[in-house]
Design a protein around this motif. Sequence first.
Motif, PDB file in Angstrom:
ATOM      1  N   TYR A  83       0.850  -1.194   0.000  1.00 18.99           N
ATOM      2  CA  TYR A  83       0.000   0.000   0.000  1.00 18.99           C
ATOM      3  C   TYR A  83       0.881   1.237   0.000  1.00 18.99           C
ATOM      4  O   TYR A  83       2.088   1.176   0.274  1.00 18.99           O
ATOM      5  CB  TYR A  83      -0.960   0.006   1.197  1.00 18.99           C
ATOM      6  CG  TYR A  83      -0.311   0.131   2.550  1.00 18.99           C
ATOM      7  CD1 TYR A  83      -0.102   1.367   3.154  1.00 18.99           C
ATOM      8  CD2 TYR A  83       0.077  -1.017   3.258  1.00 18.99           C
ATOM      9  CE1 TYR A  83       0.481   1.464   4.405  1.00 18.99           C
ATOM     10  CE2 TYR A  83       0.656  -0.924   4.514  1.00 18.99           C
ATOM     11  CZ  TYR A  83       0.856   0.327   5.086  1.00 18.99           C
ATOM     12  OH  TYR A  83       1.431   0.423   6.321  1.00 18.99           O
ATOM     13  N   ALA A  84       0.274   2.363  -0.314  1.00 19.35           N
ATOM     14  CA  ALA A  84       0.958   3.652  -0.311  1.00 19.35           C
ATOM     15  C   ALA A  84      -0.002   4.698   0.227  1.00 19.35           C
ATOM     16  O   ALA A  84      -1.222   4.538   0.135  1.00 19.35           O
ATOM     17  CB  ALA A  84       1.442   4.026  -1.710  1.00 19.35           C
ATOM     18  N   ALA A 120       4.456   7.641   2.080  1.00 19.77           N
ATOM     19  CA  ALA A 120       4.917   6.331   2.533  1.00 19.77           C
ATOM     20  C   ALA A 120       4.581   5.284   1.480  1.00 19.77           C
ATOM     21  O   ALA A 120       3.466   5.252   0.955  1.00 19.77           O
ATOM     22  CB  ALA A 120       4.268   5.965   3.863  1.00 19.77           C
ATOM     23  N   VAL A 121       5.524   4.426   1.176  1.00 18.18           N
ATOM     24  CA  VAL A 121       5.322   3.292   0.265  1.00 18.18           C
ATOM     25  C   VAL A 121       5.761   2.036   1.002  1.00 18.18           C
ATOM     26  O   VAL A 121       6.921   1.924   1.420  1.00 18.18           O
ATOM     27  CB  VAL A 121       6.130   3.462  -1.036  1.00 18.18           C
ATOM     28  CG1 VAL A 121       5.945   2.231  -1.918  1.00 18.18           C
ATOM     29  CG2 VAL A 121       5.709   4.726  -1.774  1.00 18.18           C
ATOM     30  N   ILE A 122       4.823   1.126   1.200  1.00 18.77           N
ATOM     31  CA  ILE A 122       5.102  -0.147   1.857  1.00 18.77           C
ATOM     32  C   ILE A 122       4.888  -1.233   0.803  1.00 18.77           C
ATOM     33  O   ILE A 122       3.755  -1.660   0.556  1.00 18.77           O
ATOM     34  CB  ILE A 122       4.193  -0.362   3.081  1.00 18.77           C
ATOM     35  CG1 ILE A 122       4.536   0.634   4.190  1.00 18.77           C
ATOM     36  CG2 ILE A 122       4.359  -1.777   3.634  1.00 18.77           C
ATOM     37  CD1 ILE A 122       4.018   2.024   4.000  1.00 18.77           C
ATOM     38  N   TRP A 169       9.357  -0.824   4.438  1.00 19.61           N
ATOM     39  CA  TRP A 169       8.771   0.505   4.327  1.00 19.61           C
ATOM     40  C   TRP A 169       9.778   1.509   3.766  1.00 19.61           C
ATOM     41  O   TRP A 169      10.978   1.412   3.983  1.00 19.61           O
ATOM     42  CB  TRP A 169       8.255   0.991   5.691  1.00 19.61           C
ATOM     43  CG  TRP A 169       9.280   1.059   6.784  1.00 19.61           C
ATOM     44  CD1 TRP A 169      10.101   2.105   7.102  1.00 19.61           C
ATOM     45  CD2 TRP A 169       9.596   0.014   7.709  1.00 19.61           C
ATOM     46  NE1 TRP A 169      10.891   1.790   8.171  1.00 19.61           N
ATOM     47  CE2 TRP A 169      10.607   0.521   8.570  1.00 19.61           C
ATOM     48  CE3 TRP A 169       9.128  -1.281   7.918  1.00 19.61           C
ATOM     49  CZ2 TRP A 169      11.153  -0.241   9.603  1.00 19.61           C
ATOM     50  CZ3 TRP A 169       9.677  -2.032   8.945  1.00 19.61           C
ATOM     51  CH2 TRP A 169      10.666  -1.518   9.771  1.00 19.61           C
ATOM     52  N   MET A 170       9.228   2.460   3.018  1.00 20.64           N
ATOM     53  CA  MET A 170       9.995   3.594   2.489  1.00 20.64           C
ATOM     54  C   MET A 170       9.197   4.854   2.792  1.00 20.64           C
ATOM     55  O   MET A 170       7.979   4.873   2.625  1.00 20.64           O
ATOM     56  CB  MET A 170      10.225   3.445   0.992  1.00 20.64           C
ATOM     57  CG  MET A 170      11.086   2.247   0.610  1.00 20.64           C
ATOM     58  SD  MET A 170      11.319   2.090  -1.187  1.00 20.64           S
ATOM     59  CE  MET A 170       9.694   1.502  -1.673  1.00 20.64           C
ATOM     60  N   GLN A 171       9.885   5.896   3.245  1.00 26.11           N
ATOM     61  CA  GLN A 171       9.173   7.090   3.711  1.00 26.11           C
ATOM     62  C   GLN A 171       9.938   8.347   3.333  1.00 26.11           C
ATOM     63  O   GLN A 171      11.177   8.388   3.363  1.00 26.11           O
ATOM     64  CB  GLN A 171       9.027   7.031   5.242  1.00 26.11           C
ATOM     65  CG  GLN A 171       8.245   8.175   5.854  1.00 26.11           C
ATOM     66  CD  GLN A 171       6.777   7.855   6.051  1.00 26.11           C
ATOM     67  OE1 GLN A 171       6.363   6.711   5.868  1.00 26.11           O
ATOM     68  NE2 GLN A 171       5.998   8.847   6.432  1.00 26.11           N
ATOM     69  N   TRP A 231      13.121  14.471   5.431  1.00 31.79           N
ATOM     70  CA  TRP A 231      13.524  13.194   6.005  1.00 31.79           C
ATOM     71  C   TRP A 231      13.300  12.084   4.984  1.00 31.79           C
ATOM     72  O   TRP A 231      12.293  12.081   4.274  1.00 31.79           O
ATOM     73  CB  TRP A 231      12.710  12.865   7.255  1.00 31.79           C
ATOM     74  CG  TRP A 231      13.009  13.693   8.458  1.00 31.79           C
ATOM     75  CD1 TRP A 231      13.994  13.499   9.379  1.00 31.79           C
ATOM     76  CD2 TRP A 231      12.291  14.847   8.905  1.00 31.79           C
ATOM     77  NE1 TRP A 231      13.937  14.442  10.363  1.00 31.79           N
ATOM     78  CE2 TRP A 231      12.898  15.294  10.104  1.00 31.79           C
ATOM     79  CE3 TRP A 231      11.181  15.550   8.418  1.00 31.79           C
ATOM     80  CZ2 TRP A 231      12.445  16.395  10.810  1.00 31.79           C
ATOM     81  CZ3 TRP A 231      10.726  16.657   9.104  1.00 31.79           C
ATOM     82  CH2 TRP A 231      11.359  17.065  10.288  1.00 31.79           C
ATOM     83  N   TYR A 232      14.230  11.136   4.956  1.00 34.62           N
ATOM     84  CA  TYR A 232      14.114   9.960   4.094  1.00 34.62           C
ATOM     85  C   TYR A 232      14.371   8.720   4.951  1.00 34.62           C
ATOM     86  O   TYR A 232      15.308   8.712   5.770  1.00 34.62           O
ATOM     87  CB  TYR A 232      15.129  10.007   2.952  1.00 34.62           C
ATOM     88  CG  TYR A 232      15.060  11.263   2.113  1.00 34.62           C
ATOM     89  CD1 TYR A 232      14.283  11.320   0.962  1.00 34.62           C
ATOM     90  CD2 TYR A 232      15.775  12.408   2.488  1.00 34.62           C
ATOM     91  CE1 TYR A 232      14.235  12.476   0.193  1.00 34.62           C
ATOM     92  CE2 TYR A 232      15.713  13.574   1.730  1.00 34.62           C
ATOM     93  CZ  TYR A 232      14.938  13.592   0.586  1.00 34.62           C
ATOM     94  OH  TYR A 232      14.888  14.750  -0.161  1.00 34.62           O
ATOM     95  N   GLY A 233      13.547   7.698   4.774  1.00 28.77           N
ATOM     96  CA  GLY A 233      13.716   6.493   5.568  1.00 28.77           C
ATOM     97  C   GLY A 233      13.510   5.230   4.749  1.00 28.77           C
ATOM     98  O   GLY A 233      12.700   5.196   3.818  1.00 28.77           O
TER      99      GLY A 233
END
Length: 534
Positions: free
Chosen positions: A275-276, A304-306, A316-318, A350-352
Amino acid sequence: MQGQAGTLFTPAQFDTMLTQYMPQAMYSGMQQLITTANPMQGYFAPGAVVPADVLRATALTSQQQAILNTLSAKVMPTVMGMSAAPFGAPGMTVGQLFNSGAFSADQARLLNNLLMQGFLGAQSGNLALVPAYKPKNETLYTNKFSLDLSAKATQDVTVHAKLDMYKAFGSQTDQTTMGNYFADRVGVFDGTLSHVPSDSLLNVDRAFATWSNILDQPLWFSVGRRPSTNGAPSNLRLNNERPGNGGTPALLVDYAFDGMTVGYAPDIDALPGAYAKVCYGRGFDSGIETPTNSLNDTDMLGIAVIPVDTDPLRVWMQWNRGMNIFDFPAMNNTMFGNTAPAVSLGSIDWYGLGAMSTLKKVGPGNLNFFTDFGLSVAHPGGNVSNNAGFQGLLSGEFFAQDRDRYDRVGWAAYVGVRYDLPSKTKIGFEYNHGSRNWITFAPAADDMWTSKVGTRGNVYEPYIIQELDLKPISSYFAKAFFKLGYQYYDFEFTGSNNWVGAPKRISDIKSTDLFMLAPMSKAHDIYGTFEVKF
């Protein structure tokens, strides 16, 4: 003003300091050095040579030099317009005297050095020299109560609420855990209410409504006080269930936000549970704009991209962007008195990227582990905080303004493991590291000293959880357990969890350095809890 040590100055008081007190103090000090008998007076005679060893002996620290640069820009223009008659030709101003060549470059440098040493030197009498000490609270007891409520209002519309109370035994204030060491623990503000011990009031931590299956598509919209605390992977240490699609990565965000989300969960065989979502939150509302109030609202936007969210694996990517970051949140009865936003300092990106996984039947038990990486990029604007002594967004030291507007890049890594035994014993260990300029948005984390994921340095945390082997009654997820853990903070730079002012290496601190918050080199926290979830 001296009677208000430790509190922030009002704008009127600060203006008085800059336009009256400091110019007069610098002018008087200059006059005394040149005209009054003292060991250095002879060096200011016409043509006198200043020995190199004298310049070395009176040399300024890096912070004193930066403060001198700030004073030269903000205070010395007033001094240069004053009369030079007491130590120069009648009718001349101080500026005209120096421009006349009456003093050599070395004489002017010595004069500046002596002025600063007399103003902010170790023996000046103007500094509150604080000897190093070990603050401690040997027995701190707390009581936390949370009530989760959910209701299906209509078809496809649900409402969720969470009420929290968090207090220390024998207290109805936040003073048991607040101190002048870390910015996220000087007082309670909107984003940390009920997440750090304060009083026995039952506050609304979350309250949001979600509309799902919009247009019969896997699309949802949610608005209210968000589920933006205790996100993955902190659920392992907290012994919580995995957060749903409303959660945020704990390394980047652990803050009670008000905002809204639009999400989409397509059914893709190769990406199970994917999901995103796009999230928006407001961290501060500036109120009505008036001639005396030109503040901007502080907002955050996130994507957010999961790509995978299953029991064995979650990835997860954020990306988040905080806009118009304020200098001080609105707080009452803090170490600095009552505070409020006074200026917008800039923005932060911020990047995660992170993942957590569970491997079943690894020996007698299950192995849970995670890794998370974060990057922060602070973009200082043209403003600095007068209340913070001309410090900006990760720039400058107290009264030492940094005029170079460049991005400050920081990074953090967070890893952990938990092994779950059939005896319902769970043994875990976590480690996180933050670089010099690392800044996160996680003040609501339940760590007593300061939010550990915002540490500029290293944090080590082993823990053990023992669940009671009792049948759940109130709900399927009901359980009771004991937890024992230990946190060791090893700070490498000052300013952990503080976005105002530039970090300084702990080992480089000088005895004459000025700080708003007391720098801490190491910290320990041994904790034990008895928790019941029902």
